[in-house]
Motif scaffolding. Structure first.
Motif, PDB file in Angstrom:
ATOM      1  N   LEU A 155       9.775  13.926  19.138  1.00  0.00           N
ATOM      2  CA  LEU A 155       9.700  12.858  17.933  1.00  0.00           C
ATOM      3  C   LEU A 155      11.322  12.669  17.557  1.00  0.00           C
ATOM      4  CD1 LEU A 155       7.606  15.140  16.024  1.00  0.00           C
ATOM      5  CD2 LEU A 155       6.558  13.639  17.019  1.00  0.00           C
ATOM      6  N   ILE A 156      12.188  13.280  17.911  1.00  0.00           N
ATOM      7  CA  ILE A 156      13.691  12.966  17.449  1.00  0.00           C
ATOM      8  C   ILE A 156      13.782  11.853  18.458  1.00  0.00           C
ATOM      9  CG2 ILE A 156      15.727  13.062  17.644  1.00  0.00           C
ATOM     10  CD1 ILE A 156      15.359  16.035  16.048  1.00  0.00           C
ATOM     11  N   GLU A 157      13.462  11.913  19.215  1.00  0.00           N
ATOM     12  CA  GLU A 157      13.686  10.413  20.424  1.00  0.00           C
ATOM     13  C   GLU A 157      12.992   9.079  20.045  1.00  0.00           C
ATOM     14  OE1 GLU A 157      15.815   9.895  22.775  1.00  0.00           O
ATOM     15  OE2 GLU A 157      17.057  12.149  22.308  1.00  0.00           O
ATOM     16  N   GLN A 158      11.815   9.993  19.899  1.00  0.00           N
ATOM     17  CA  GLN A 158      11.078   9.136  19.394  1.00  0.00           C
ATOM     18  C   GLN A 158      11.097   7.789  18.648  1.00  0.00           C
ATOM     19  OE1 GLN A 158       6.620   9.613  18.836  1.00  0.00           O
ATOM     20  NE2 GLN A 158       5.973   7.789  18.566  1.00  0.00           N
ATOM     21  N   GLN A 159      11.566   8.032  16.918  1.00  0.00           N
ATOM     22  CA  GLN A 159      11.453   8.565  16.447  1.00  0.00           C
ATOM     23  C   GLN A 159      13.394   7.360  16.435  1.00  0.00           C
ATOM     24  OE1 GLN A 159      10.509   7.967  13.027  1.00  0.00           O
ATOM     25  NE2 GLN A 159       8.559   9.497  14.042  1.00  0.00           N
ATOM     26  N   ILE A 160      14.501   7.918  16.838  1.00  0.00           N
ATOM     27  CA  ILE A 160      15.338   6.838  17.003  1.00  0.00           C
ATOM     28  C   ILE A 160      15.435   5.887  18.087  1.00  0.00           C
ATOM     29  CG2 ILE A 160      17.316   7.009  18.983  1.00  0.00           C
ATOM     30  CD1 ILE A 160      17.613  10.042  17.902  1.00  0.00           C
ATOM     31  N   GLU A 161      14.319   5.777  19.071  1.00  0.00           N
ATOM     32  CA  GLU A 161      13.919   4.842  19.367  1.00  0.00           C
ATOM     33  C   GLU A 161      13.312   3.267  18.376  1.00  0.00           C
ATOM     34  OE1 GLU A 161      11.099   4.577  23.490  1.00  0.00           O
ATOM     35  OE2 GLU A 161      12.706   6.696  24.050  1.00  0.00           O
ATOM     36  N   ASN A 162      12.034   3.781  18.525  1.00  0.00           N
ATOM     37  CA  ASN A 162      11.855   3.093  16.825  1.00  0.00           C
ATOM     38  C   ASN A 162      12.987   2.551  16.380  1.00  0.00           C
ATOM     39  OD1 ASN A 162       9.097   3.571  17.763  1.00  0.00           O
ATOM     40  ND2 ASN A 162       8.432   5.087  15.795  1.00  0.00           N
ATOM     41  N   LEU A 163      13.614   3.034  15.823  1.00  0.00           N
ATOM     42  CA  LEU A 163      14.360   2.884  14.452  1.00  0.00           C
ATOM     43  C   LEU A 163      15.628   1.682  15.467  1.00  0.00           C
ATOM     44  CD1 LEU A 163      16.044   6.337  13.014  1.00  0.00           C
ATOM     45  CD2 LEU A 163      15.088   4.552  11.917  1.00  0.00           C
ATOM     46  N   VAL A 164      16.154   2.134  16.908  1.00  0.00           N
ATOM     47  CA  VAL A 164      16.745   0.960  17.376  1.00  0.00           C
ATOM     48  C   VAL A 164      15.997  -0.063  17.071  1.00  0.00           C
ATOM     49  CG1 VAL A 164      17.705   0.567  19.558  1.00  0.00           C
ATOM     50  CG2 VAL A 164      18.136   3.374  18.348  1.00  0.00           C
ATOM     51  N   MET A 165      14.669  -0.208  17.606  1.00  0.00           N
ATOM     52  CA  MET A 165      13.811  -1.383  18.041  1.00  0.00           C
ATOM     53  C   MET A 165      13.654  -2.557  16.913  1.00  0.00           C
ATOM     54  SD  MET A 165      13.307  -1.610  21.350  1.00  0.00           S
ATOM     55  CE  MET A 165      12.457  -2.598  21.565  1.00  0.00           C
ATOM     56  N   GLU A 166      13.617  -1.301  15.905  1.00  0.00           N
ATOM     57  CA  GLU A 166      13.376  -2.249  14.598  1.00  0.00           C
ATOM     58  C   GLU A 166      15.150  -3.161  14.165  1.00  0.00           C
ATOM     59  OE1 GLU A 166      11.462  -0.051  11.664  1.00  0.00           O
ATOM     60  OE2 GLU A 166       9.670   0.405  12.486  1.00  0.00           O
ATOM     61  N   ILE A 167      15.977  -2.278  14.027  1.00  0.00           N
ATOM     62  CA  ILE A 167      17.133  -3.027  14.007  1.00  0.00           C
ATOM     63  C   ILE A 167      17.496  -3.824  14.944  1.00  0.00           C
ATOM     64  CG2 ILE A 167      20.249  -2.181  13.853  1.00  0.00           C
ATOM     65  CD1 ILE A 167      18.828   0.739  12.741  1.00  0.00           C
ATOM     66  N   ALA A 168      17.633  -3.894  16.240  1.00  0.00           N
ATOM     67  CA  ALA A 168      17.521  -4.710  17.505  1.00  0.00           C
ATOM     68  C   ALA A 168      17.009  -6.076  17.005  1.00  0.00           C
ATOM     69  CB  ALA A 168      17.321  -4.149  18.877  1.00  0.00           C
ATOM     70  N   ASP A 169      15.938  -6.272  16.891  1.00  0.00           N
ATOM     71  CA  ASP A 169      14.747  -7.208  16.468  1.00  0.00           C
ATOM     72  C   ASP A 169      15.492  -7.845  14.993  1.00  0.00           C
ATOM     73  OD1 ASP A 169      13.223  -7.058  18.218  1.00  0.00           O
ATOM     74  OD2 ASP A 169      11.391  -5.742  17.507  1.00  0.00           O
ATOM     75  N   LYS A 170      15.800  -7.558  14.565  1.00  0.00           N
ATOM     76  CA  LYS A 170      16.285  -8.095  12.641  1.00  0.00           C
ATOM     77  C   LYS A 170      17.927  -8.541  12.132  1.00  0.00           C
ATOM     78  CE  LYS A 170      11.934  -7.136  11.675  1.00  0.00           C
ATOM     79  NZ  LYS A 170      10.343  -7.959  11.156  1.00  0.00           N
ATOM     80  N   SER A 171      18.208  -9.244  11.996  1.00  0.00           N
ATOM     81  CA  SER A 171      18.961  -9.067  11.831  1.00  0.00           C
ATOM     82  C   SER A 171      19.483 -10.314  10.233  1.00  0.00           C
ATOM     83  CB  SER A 171      20.038 -10.766  12.341  1.00  0.00           C
ATOM     84  OG  SER A 171      19.015 -11.377  12.089  1.00  0.00           O
ATOM     85  N   GLY A 172      20.720 -10.305   9.781  1.00  0.00           N
ATOM     86  CA  GLY A 172      20.839 -10.882   8.120  1.00  0.00           C
ATOM     87  C   GLY A 172      20.688  -9.901   7.331  1.00  0.00           C
ATOM     88  N   ASN A 173      20.192 -10.678   6.038  1.00  0.00           N
ATOM     89  CA  ASN A 173      19.216 -10.667   4.890  1.00  0.00           C
ATOM     90  C   ASN A 173      18.021  -8.797   5.118  1.00  0.00           C
ATOM     91  OD1 ASN A 173      21.160 -11.817   3.831  1.00  0.00           O
ATOM     92  ND2 ASN A 173      19.598 -13.191   3.234  1.00  0.00           N
ATOM     93  N   ILE A 174      17.937  -8.899   6.711  1.00  0.00           N
ATOM     94  CA  ILE A 174      16.929  -8.535   7.570  1.00  0.00           C
ATOM     95  C   ILE A 174      17.095  -6.803   7.184  1.00  0.00           C
ATOM     96  CG2 ILE A 174      14.979  -7.771   8.238  1.00  0.00           C
ATOM     97  CD1 ILE A 174      14.936 -10.988   8.855  1.00  0.00           C
ATOM     98  N   ALA A 175      18.717  -6.460   7.599  1.00  0.00           N
ATOM     99  CA  ALA A 175      19.464  -5.573   8.075  1.00  0.00           C
ATOM    100  C   ALA A 175      18.947  -4.398   6.617  1.00  0.00           C
ATOM    101  CB  ALA A 175      20.832  -6.015   8.777  1.00  0.00           C
ATOM    102  N   MET A 176      19.278  -4.685   5.211  1.00  0.00           N
ATOM    103  CA  MET A 176      19.565  -4.053   4.708  1.00  0.00           C
ATOM    104  C   MET A 176      18.049  -3.506   4.115  1.00  0.00           C
ATOM    105  SD  MET A 176      21.292  -2.288   2.284  1.00  0.00           S
ATOM    106  CE  MET A 176      22.000  -2.985   1.037  1.00  0.00           C
ATOM    107  N   GLU A 177      16.855  -4.575   4.546  1.00  0.00           N
ATOM    108  CA  GLU A 177      15.632  -3.934   4.382  1.00  0.00           C
ATOM    109  C   GLU A 177      15.365  -3.195   5.545  1.00  0.00           C
ATOM    110  OE1 GLU A 177      10.510  -5.351   5.956  1.00  0.00           O
ATOM    111  OE2 GLU A 177      12.750  -6.952   4.238  1.00  0.00           O
TER     112      GLU A 177
END
Length: 181
Positions: free
Chosen positions: A113-135
């Motif tokens: 579960l920890i690995e899955q959540q970390i992967e999800n977070l990394v993917m979300e952060i990599a896909d978004k940038s700029g103002n979306i980074a705060m979100e």
């Protein structure tokens, strides 16, 4: 007379002395039988009456049976205690194995579960940038809180399962102890 007794298989050894003491004690019982037959049936019995001989033989056989029965009960008790001890040891080792298996499976699940959540977070952060980074940081924070909550829930489940297993083991041991008593 002792030759006649020996030829009939009756000896005067110390082992038979205990039987003689029991027989002496049963003389009061014989007197009670003689009186009861006389009162109820109006028949006078003598000390050499065959009915009283049968009563004496019956008493001796009952004493012998009782002593043999005590030996058998003792042997049964010993065997029962040995079986209960073996059963208790088997149940204890099985409970330990189950608890160990549950702990390993929960650790593995938490790691996944920890690995899955970390992967999800990394993917979300990599896909978004700029103002979306705060979100994304807010979402990541929520996911981490959610993960933390899930971890706490899983840890609680592990403790509950462990406690239930211990209670089952203790109740099995108590039941076994009560059964043996």
């Amino acid at each position: 007379m002792s030759k006649g007794l020996l030829s009939r298989g009756i000896d005067r050894s110390p082992a038979n002395q205990a039987t003689k003491v029991k027989t002496d004690r049963s003389d009061d019982g014989m007197e009670a039988i003689i009186r009861a037959v006389a009162v109820k049936h109006g028949i006078a019995l003598g000390n050499n009456d065959p009915i009283l001989v049968l009563q004496t033989i019956n008493g001796l056989l009952m004493d012998e049976f009782a002593s043999k029965q005590e030996v058998l009960i003792h042997e049964f008790h010993v065997n029962l205690e040995a079986a209960a001890d073996l059963w208790s040891k088997n149940m204890e080792s099985k409970a330990k194995a189950i608890l160990g298996s549950m702990e390993n499976s929960h650790r593995h699940l938490v790691g996944e579960l920890i690995e899955q959540q970390i992967e999800n977070l990394v993917m979300e952060i990599a896909d978004k940038s700029g103002n979306i980074a705060m979100e994304q940081q807010l979402r990541a924070s929520k996911n981490l809180r959610s993960l933390n909550s899930q971890l706490k829930t899983m840890r609680s489940m592990l403790y509950v399962n462990f406690a239930a297993s211990i209670m089952a083991l203790v109740s099995a041991i108590v039941m076994l102890w009560l059964f043996i008593k």
